[in-house]
Design an enzyme around this catalytic site. Structure first.
Site, PDB file in Angstrom:
ATOM      1  N   ASP A   1      93.944  -4.174  19.670  1.00 54.52           N
ATOM      2  CA  ASP A   1      95.161  -3.369  19.665  1.00 54.52           C
ATOM      3  C   ASP A   1      95.620  -3.337  17.726  1.00 54.52           C
ATOM      4  O   ASP A   1      95.089  -3.663  16.976  1.00 54.52           O
ATOM      5  CB  ASP A   1      95.964  -4.609  19.817  1.00 54.52           C
TER       6      ASP A   1
ATOM      7  N   ASP B   1     100.874  -7.291  24.967  1.00 52.72           N
ATOM      8  CA  ASP B   1      99.719  -7.118  24.837  1.00 52.72           C
ATOM      9  C   ASP B   1      98.955  -8.040  26.378  1.00 52.72           C
ATOM     10  O   ASP B   1      98.069  -7.592  26.704  1.00 52.72           O
ATOM     11  CB  ASP B   1      98.507  -7.975  23.363  1.00 52.72           C
TER      12      ASP B   1
ATOM     13  N   ASP C   1      97.349  -9.664  19.668  1.00 47.87           N
ATOM     14  CA  ASP C   1      98.476 -10.840  19.665  1.00 47.87           C
ATOM     15  C   ASP C   1      99.913 -10.707  20.262  1.00 47.87           C
ATOM     16  O   ASP C   1     100.454 -11.334  19.747  1.00 47.87           O
ATOM     17  CB  ASP C   1      98.744 -10.750  18.272  1.00 47.87           C
TER      18      ASP C   1
END
Length: 700
Positions: free
Chosen positions: A375, A583, A579
């Site tokens: 990410d 996600d 995080d």
């Protein structure tokens, strides 16, 4: 307000403390009992072996009294070794028999029990054997030596378990025993177990923080490396979160407790490590299945060996010795230790380096990953936008300091993340300019903010919005083009209907991102950048850190679908590193979900591996540890299987017709103990593991 209404007490009977104490007491008790039994067994076995020396050396009379070398004395000395020192083996074998199964205890009990029973028959009825032309030999020393060696192996195994749990004990010891809590305005030293959620705790320089919380007064530098692996102290001020067991380095401050007991970061880390150490990998489950059929097969081979040698030689004692040797040397103790010992050591070592594996299966799977999905925001980048550029138009009517004061006053009313970055930049550079009063304020969702300050209209927002409002944005075009090429978000400022300046805003890339991505690629993994941001911005970030494949403009709810698509395309096993709250589905969908410890609780809960520090170097370190662990497990399984495959034929008498040499059951017991020792020693080598790229933990 009374603190009694703000939370529940962390009672003295904290579950984590109870579990830790119970585990340590249980292990200490086991070690004490094993040492006591091994000591007794060693003394008695030494006497039994001494009593058999004249017979083994072919020496008769003289130097040892006859009563000492008598079979009856050997019976008296060896019986406590078997049925007190080795009682657990026989009770375990009986339990397995009642369940219609067989295990390692079955082989040990059968091998030593048969040797002892055969010797007992020779002691009680020697004439019965001699009348058939068979020697009335006894093998009490064989049974005693085997039991003593197996007990030695059990002691080594227990000590190994104690060593692999050292990381947990060291973590638990990080928390101080007391806290300085304000009660009725007075700071009082009380046990940590009695602190309540909502209590105000004071921390002085050089003291450890007792619990998790949020700084309310004062500021300091706090060292969190023992938990998060962050190598340098972190500045803490009002509103910043702090972690229990971290070290206050300089200033004095007070914080409001937010978590106690099993909810604290320290307690959760300990529990995750325990779960990982007690869970099973696919390799271990396969090994357990192998043991399930291996033991009955060995028993069948031992019986067949006895029958063949009895039919060939007619010597029941010789046939019994071969049977006992097969049962003892085939004991799969090493096979049973091969996987769990390595898993326990690796889990503890991971905790020392800030890598928390939720399960042994995650530790196993991480080594076989082929694709890593990263990410962008909060993972590759800091997740906190910063103003990187402030460009004023030539001939602007408003002085720079006054303009920054106007912008700071207006944007301080906004809750947008970019507004926070602009306010931080403007207030740090406005000098002594006092912020003016804002007369009116209106947030234009997705566009910007419109305010009136001192009778002047102030707009801060996107160029398209300002242009749609009738303002001439053309003078900013060259600047905007340059900023957008650098993947900056642009916010323009207009005062009284005139464009004055613009801000370039970016989420800075984490300093370790370049090295972490390079390490992942060196490990042979394909690295994919996944982001909901604009493609141009994502591609610039990816190019900066060395990532080739970019999947951008993905809605939060579609990230899990992207991971699934990669899996369906044959690019798995796939790991997702993230995080944020959005996600969590992707972390759960991936074969291995890796959460940054600085992220949300939901993301951490959905992950298989947590990087406590949020340092990207933990990703390649986790993969390295997994590969090293699985290599160790494969080595252990090879040692165990190779030992049994090579040892059983020799124990069954394969070399006896050719060389006249047979494997004494005592030597078989020693070989079995050596096999277990080699497996445990090989697993303990993992304690020396250090990430090749960066130390990511504070206990290392």
């Amino acid at each position: 307000m009374s603190n009694s209404t703000m939370g529940s007490p962390c009672c003295a009977a904290d579950p984590a403390d109870i579990t830790s104490t119970a585990m340590e007491r249980e292990l200490a008790h086991e070690l004490t009992v094993l040492r006591r039994k091994l000591s007794v067994a060693a003394v008695l076995t030494g006497l039994v072996v001494a009593a058999t020396l004249p017979h083994m050396l072919g020496v008769h009379g003289g130097w040892l009294p006859g009563w000492f070398t008598s079979p009856w004395t050997q019976l008296l000395l060896s019986t406590p070794v078997l049925f007190w020192c080795g009682r657990e083996f026989f009770t375990g074998a009986w339990s397995s028999l009642r369940r219609h199964s067989a295990d390692m205890n079955t082989l040990v009990a059968a091998g030593t029990g048969i040797a002892w029973l055969a010797s007992l028959v020779a002691t009680l009825f020697p004439g019965l054997l001699t009348s058939e032309g068979l020697p009335a030999d006894v093998y009490y020393e064989t049974a005693a030596v085997i039991l003593t060696l197996v007990l030695l192996g059990r002691l080594l195994e227990a000590r190994a378990r104690g060593q692999t749990s050292e990381a947990i004990r060291r973590l638990l010891q990080l928390q101080p025993a007391t806290a300085r809590v304000f009660r009725d305005g007075i700071a009082t030293e009380i046990p940590v177990a009695t602190v309540l959620v909502g209590d105000l705790v004071q921390v002085r320089p050089g003291e450890k923080l007792p619990l998790d919380g949020v700084v309310e007064e004062g500021s300091s530098w706090v060292e969190e490396s023992m938990l998060t692996g962050e190598p340098t102290p972190v500045a803490k001020g009002p509103g910043d979160g702090v972690i229990g067991a971290s070290m206050n380095r300089s200033g004095s401050f007070s914080f409001r407790v937010t978590r106690v007991g099993a909810d604290t970061m320290l307690a959760r880390i300990v529990e995750l490590v325990r779960q990982a150490q007690s869970s099973h990998t696919q390799v271990q489950r396969l090994a357990d299945q192998v043991v399930g059929w291996f033991v009955p097969v060995v028993i069948a081979i031992a019986i067949a060996t006895f029958m063949v040698w009895f039919l060939v030689s007619g010597n029941v004692v010789l046939a019994t010795l071969f049977l006992v040797s097969v049962l003892v040397i085939a004991c799969p103790c090493a096979l049973g230790l091969a996987t769990p010992t390595a898993i326990m050591v690796a889990s503890g070592k991971g905790a020392e380096n800030g890598l928390i594996f939720r399960s042994a299966e995650a530790l196993e799977t991480a080594g076989g990953l082929r694709t890593i999905v990263l990410d962008k925001t909060g993972t590759l980048t800091a997740g906190q936008p910063e103003v990187t550029d402030f460009e004023r138009l030539r001939g602007g009517a408003v002085p720079a300091q006054t303009l920054l004061a106007l912008v700071a006053a207006v944007e301080s009313r906004s809750e947008h993340p970019l507004a926070e970055a602009i306010v931080a930049y403007a207030t740090s550079r406005q000098g002594d300019e006092v912020l003016p009063e804002v007369d009116t304020f209106e947030a234009m969702t997705g566009l910007g903010v419109l305010a009136t300050v001192g009778g002047q209209e102030v707009r801060v927002g996107s160029l398209r919005w300002l242009e749609a409002s009738g303002l001439d944005t053309a003078p900013l075009d060259p600047v905007v083009a340059r900023l957008e090429r650098a993947a900056r978000s642009v916010a323009a400022v207009a005062v009284a209907g005139r464009i004055e300046a613009c801000f370039g805003i970016a989420d800075p890339i984490k300093p370790e991102a370049h090295a972490a991505v390079a390490s992942l690629r060196k490990l042979g993994l394909e690295v994919v950048l996944l982001s909901g941001d604009a493609r141009r911005t994502s591609e610039v970030v990816a190019a900066d850190v060395g990532i080739v494949r970019v999947i951008a403009e993905v809605l939060p709810g579609d990230k899990a679908a992207v991971v699934q698509r990669l899996q369906e395309q044959g690019q798995g096993p796939v790991a997702m590193v993230g995080d944020g709250l959005n996600d969590a589905p992707a972390l759960a969908r991936a074969e291995v979900g890796i959460a940054m410890g600085t992220g949300t609780d939901v993301a951490i809960a959905a992950s298989d591996i947590t990087l406590l520090s949020g340092h990207l170097g933990g990703v390649p370190a986790a993969i390295e540890l997994s590969r090293r662990t699985m290599a160790t497990i494969r080595q252990n399984l090879f040692f165990a299987f190779a030992y049994n495959v090579a040892g059983i034929p020799i124990a069954a008498g394969l070399l006896f017709p050719l060389t006249g040499w047979m494997l004494n059951p005592m030597l078989a017991g020693a070989a079995m103990a050596f096999s277990s020792l080699s497996v445990v020693s090989n697993a303990l080598r993992l304690r020396r593991f250090q990430p090749a790229h960066r130390s990511v933990g504070g206990l290392a």
